[in-house]
Enzyme design. Structure first.
Site, PDB file in Angstrom:
ATOM      1  N   ARG A  87       0.835  -1.209   0.000  1.00 54.48           N
ATOM      2  CA  ARG A  87       0.000   0.000   0.000  1.00 54.48           C
ATOM      3  C   ARG A  87       0.864   1.250   0.000  1.00 54.48           C
ATOM      4  NH1 ARG A  87      -4.184   1.028   4.326  1.00 54.48           N
ATOM      5  NH2 ARG A  87      -2.461   0.531   5.710  1.00 54.48           N
ATOM      6  N   SER A 119       7.314  -4.843   7.360  1.00 48.62           N
ATOM      7  CA  SER A 119       6.853  -5.828   8.349  1.00 48.62           C
ATOM      8  C   SER A 119       7.703  -7.086   8.374  1.00 48.62           C
ATOM      9  CB  SER A 119       5.395  -6.171   8.063  1.00 48.62           C
ATOM     10  OG  SER A 119       4.617  -4.995   7.987  1.00 48.62           O
ATOM     11  N   ASP A 178       5.062  -3.255  11.123  1.00 47.39           N
ATOM     12  CA  ASP A 178       3.601  -3.085  11.067  1.00 47.39           C
ATOM     13  C   ASP A 178       2.966  -3.145  12.457  1.00 47.39           C
ATOM     14  OD1 ASP A 178       4.263  -5.759  11.284  1.00 47.39           O
ATOM     15  OD2 ASP A 178       2.748  -6.474   9.876  1.00 47.39           O
TER      16      ASP A 178
END
Length: 920
Positions: A539, A603, A657
């Protein structure tokens, strides 16, 4: 000769006059075909009502699921016991079932009386009597040395949730035993049997006598799909499509439904057909207002109905010269056996005269003719009403099959059908008239319902053997509380190893410092870019933060896929793809020329020396890009931006994350000091006291620690709870021997664990007829998203069926149920293990603060937590069990971890004191 003819004519005329007189008197008991078709339609409506989940509570016809799903498949064999309780006698049976390809069997029985003190006493005495009779029977047959399975025919309405369990709803017939209603009758029987130490019996199935009758006849005729009892009581069962039974989960296959049609009309639906005699009979019964249909057609009540009619006719001077005898005043004096005998027209009036004389009624010939016709009308009405309800069932079966014409068999048992001289012919004739589109064979159950109970038990034993093997396969996934406490304690120890300087290098839980030293304070503002890389999707976000009284966060984002060849290609290809996605987003938003601060949510395990430097420790979650491990990912991103030479960005922070999730929730709730990811991967971060972080200088304040707990167990400390399926998944992964805890708890691997179990069960012959399809052999074919779909829907078996069809598997209803169970066991274990790890974190937080009771918020993100129907609940329950002194609030991160990265970037750019500048 003339005198003889005159006498015969006089008698015939007399008989016709008497019959007409009775016909006029009992006009309301004579039912036309139009009335019967109307009754048929009413019963069909009640059936639909009884099958509906929402309408069943108010339905009179309860349509009780029996959990008998099919006839035997021919593989059953062995010795079985059956007991049959519900009629005027109690019966015990021994049934031998032969696996000879002919579905043959042998039945031996013994009959016992059911005295009034037993049928109207207390529950303990009833079941002890049953156990005593069975013990006697086994003694007689020299069976006490054997352990035998038993089928229990219990001819009363029971609510079943499985084959070997049934809660009595209400007594019927002449039974009124105290303390049994609303209890499980199988448990009561087992308790009574346990007192007999010399016998070993395993109660495997509870069946109604109608179900037993259907199975008995179905053993000989596979077209038999309806069972009918017309005797002391009356009832019917039939094979209904699962998709129509809202009371039971699933929509595949069929299940036998015990209609309990005796209660039809208890809501007033038959009041227009009930006569004054029906009402008087009902008021004098043991259960006024109940079983009204049964009271109009079963042999237990027809004799009494005849008595009430004769009594009134006598009082009105129409019989016996108006003289009312003691017999007519005595309830129960006229029985069904009298009615049947008086209807034997071949013997003229002799039977009728003899019976009436024995009852001290001293009838004339006119009286005998009238009484005989009363019996005919009463029994004919019974057959008509029974035919109408049976015709409704047959019509439903035909419509379920979408056939214009149907051929089927009805299995029948019961004294009224067997012993009444004309009842069977009347019933057959009316049924065929009401449903001309059904070719019906009526098959008498020669051996009663006992053999059927044994057949059900034989099937149940086969399924029980299968059940034990499935349970043994899934048992290692059922972690008891003491094992979870052990996992929690081991996680706590690993957390400490990761924080200490001398043990950190060898620790599996790396406890990586993030250089984020607080949570948002509300002063953050500005425009920021955020990147979020951590799964198969990537994203890019534009985040606008406003401070002050009207503080808010606005986000604009775009999602880009990361192809497998990029995930597992070179590092340069991966970061070039990321920069390409950023360029597309900037173009899309019209901000390509702006130099914005950027926060990078990355992440994967990184060792950080400052907030904008992160060295990749190792890939997880299926990533395997080369030339990245040991490199600074921020530098790699900057180099990719320079290579493209289209725009420039100020990369301010790289965060995990979990940290982003904690910060997002911390913006709303200052009490949020833990971030949890339960999705493709599994990880947690939390705010640790600086004095406990030996690998970073300084003792004041706090710093967020990225635990990277997915590697918990890589040193073998939880090997004792890993199954052979976990090992197979690990060995086939991209990183064997690493991230073992994550492979037991994260969405990336749960589907693969399920696939391995399904393969094993299939090889054992417990699934898919023992055939492992080629598609099931393909690694990764059973995606974790299927677990959420399979476990979420109330009618989930349809979803299971579709998924299995995608896998090229020809599944039965039972297969679908087993697949759903496997999914449930695997996902529940994942949630429980995740809860054990989280309990270790919150307990550490409580001890850090030195409080008796901790109140804290956990920010959560991840598809497994968000989308799985049970994962979040099981996780919360486990944390509560294992950390009872911590009040934990779970806050869902609605905006993902990207917003958290922007908030960290805002502060790192000078808007607050989130970052300890001394450290970088």
């Amino acid at each position: 000769m003339f005198a003889v003819h005159l006498l015969a004519f006089h008698f015939t005329k007399l008989k016709e006059d008497q019959i007409k007189k009775v016909d006029r008197y009992l006009y309301h008991l004579r039912l036309s075909d139009d009335v019967l078709l109307d009754v048929m339609a009413r019963f069909q409506a009640e059936m639909v009502k009884g099958l509906g989940r929402d309408t069943n509570p108010t339905a009179t016809v309860k349509m009780l699921p029996s959990f008998v799903r099919s006839l035997p498949d021919g593989s059953e064999k062995g010795d079985f016991l059956a007991v049959d309780l519900g009629g005027s006698q109690f019966r015990a049976h021994q049934v031998k079932v032969f696996d000879d390809g002919k579905q043959s069997s042998q039945l031996e029985s013994k009959f016992y009386p059911t005295p009034k003190e037993v049928t109207q006493g207390n529950g303990a005495e009833l079941f002890e009597y049953v156990a005593d009779c069975l013990s006697d029977f086994m003694e007689t047959k020299n069976l006490k040395h054997k352990k035998l399975p038993l089928g229990f025919t219990f001819s009363f309405p029971c609510k079943q949730t499985k084959l070997e369990e049934g809660v009595l709803l209400a007594w019927t017939k002449h039974f009124r035993v105290r303390g049994v209603q609303d209890t499980d009758v199988v448990s009561s029987l087992r308790k009574a049997l346990q007192k007999h130490k010399d016998i070993d019996v395993d109660v495997l199935a509870l069946v109604n006598d109608t179900v037993g009758t259907m199975m008995t006849c179905g053993y000989d005729d596979q077209r038999c799909e309806v069972g009918l009892i017309i005797g002391t009581g009356t009832n019917a069962c039939y094979m209904e499509e699962m998709r129509h039974i809202n009371l039971v989960e699933g929509d595949e296959g069929r299940m036998c439904i015990n209609t309990e049609w005796g209660a039809f009309g208890d809501d007033g639906a038959l009041d227009d057909l009930r006569t004054e005699f029906d009402r008087e009979l009902d008021l004098g019964s043991l259960n006024p207002g109940k079983q009204l249909f049964e009271k109009m057609i079963s042999s237990l009540y027809l004799g009494e109905l005849v008595r009430l009619i004769l009594l009134k006719m006598t009082k009105q001077g129409l019989l016996f010269n108006g003289k009312v005898s003691t017999a007519l005043l005595t309830k129960g004096k006229i029985e069904m056996k009298h009615v049947s005998a008086m209807e034997k027209h071949k013997e003229g009036l002799s039977n009728t005269k003899e019976i009436l004389t024995e009852l001290n009624l001293f009838p004339s010939e006119e009286d005998c003719v009238a009484v005989q016709h009363v019996c005919t009308i009463v029994s004919f009405r019974s057959a008509n009403l029974c035919a109408a309800a049976l015709a409704a069932i047959l019509t439903r079966l035909r419509e379920n099959k979408k056939l214009l014409r149907m051929r089927t068999t009805v299995g029948i048992d019961g004294g009224l059908y067997k012993t009444h001289p004309k009842y069977a012919k009347r019933l057959h004739k009316v049924v065929r008239r009401l449903v001309p589109t059904c070719d019906v064979r009526f098959l008498l159950s020669e051996s009663g319902s006992g053999r059927g109970a044994a057949v059900v038990t034989a099937v149940a034993r086969r399924l029980a053997t299968q059940r034990r093997r499935i349970d043994a396969t899934l048992a290692p996934f059922l972690l008891p509380l003491d094992i979870l406490r052990e996992v929690k304690d081991k996680m706590r120890a690993e957390l400490e190893y990761g924080l200490k300087r001398e043990t950190q290098a060898d620790a599996t839980v790396k406890m990586l410092p993030t250089y984020v030293c607080g949570t948002p304070d509300g002063t953050e503002k500005g425009k920021f870019l955020a990147l979020d890389l951590g799964g198969t999707n990537f994203r890019v976000l534009l985040v606008k933060i406003k401070s002050g009284r009207r503080r808010s966060v606005q986000m604009y984002n775009k999602i880009f896929a990361i192809p497998l060849e990029i995930m597992q290609g070179t590092g340069e290809e991966l970061f070039d793809h990321i920069v390409q996605c950023i360029a597309d987003f900037l173009e899309y938003m019209g901000i390509k020329g702006a130099r914005l601060p950027l926060g990078f949510t990355f992440s994967f395990p990184c060792r950080q020396a400052s907030i904008d430097k992160g060295t990749l420790v190792g890939w997880t979650k299926g990533f395997k890009a080369t030339d990245c491990e040991g490199e600074d990912v921020v530098d790699m991103l900057r180099e990719a931006i320079r290579r493209r030479n289209e725009f420039d960005l100020d990369i301010v922070a790289v965060v995990n994350d979990t940290v982003g999730t904690m910060m997002t929730c911390g913006y709303e709730d200052p009490n949020c000091e833990i971030g949890l990811i339960a999705g493709t991967g599994s990880n947690v971060c939390y705010m640790e006291d600086m004095k406990n972080i030996e690998i970073v200088e300084g003792n004041e304040g706090k710093m967020c620690i990225n635990t990277e707990w997915g590697a918990f167990g890589d040193n073998g400390c939880i090997d004792h709870i890993r199954t052979k399926y976990d090992r197979e998944v690990d060995e086939g992964s991209l990183n064997p021997g690493k991230q073992r805890y994550e492979k037991m708890t994260s969405g990336m691997y749960l589907g693969e664990i399920v696939r391995q179990i399904l393969i094993d069960l299939t090889k054992q012959g417990l699934l898919f007829r023992g055939h492992v399809s080629e598609s099931l052999r393909k690694r990764g074919i059973f995606e974790t998203k299927f677990l959420s779909q399979i476990e979420s829907d109330r009618l989930a078996l349809l979803q299971v069926r579709r998924i299995l069809q995608q896998l090229g598997l020809d599944s039965t209803c039972d297969d679908s149920i087993i697949v759903k169970e496997v999914c449930g066991v695997v996902s529940r274990r994942a949630a429980r293990l995740c809860g054990a790890g989280l309990a270790a974190i919150v307990e550490k937080k409580r001890e850090n603060r030195g409080v008796e009771r901790l109140q804290i918020t956990v920010g959560v993100d991840g598809t497994l937590y968000k989308l799985h129907p049970h994962f979040s609940r099981v996780l919360r329950e486990t944390v509560k069990e294992l950390a009872p002194q911590c009040d934990v609030t779970f806050m869902l991160s609605e905006d993902g971890s990207g917003k958290g990265a922007a908030l960290i970037t805002a502060v790192a750019g000078g808007a607050g004191d989130l970052v300890n500048a001394v450290l970088f």
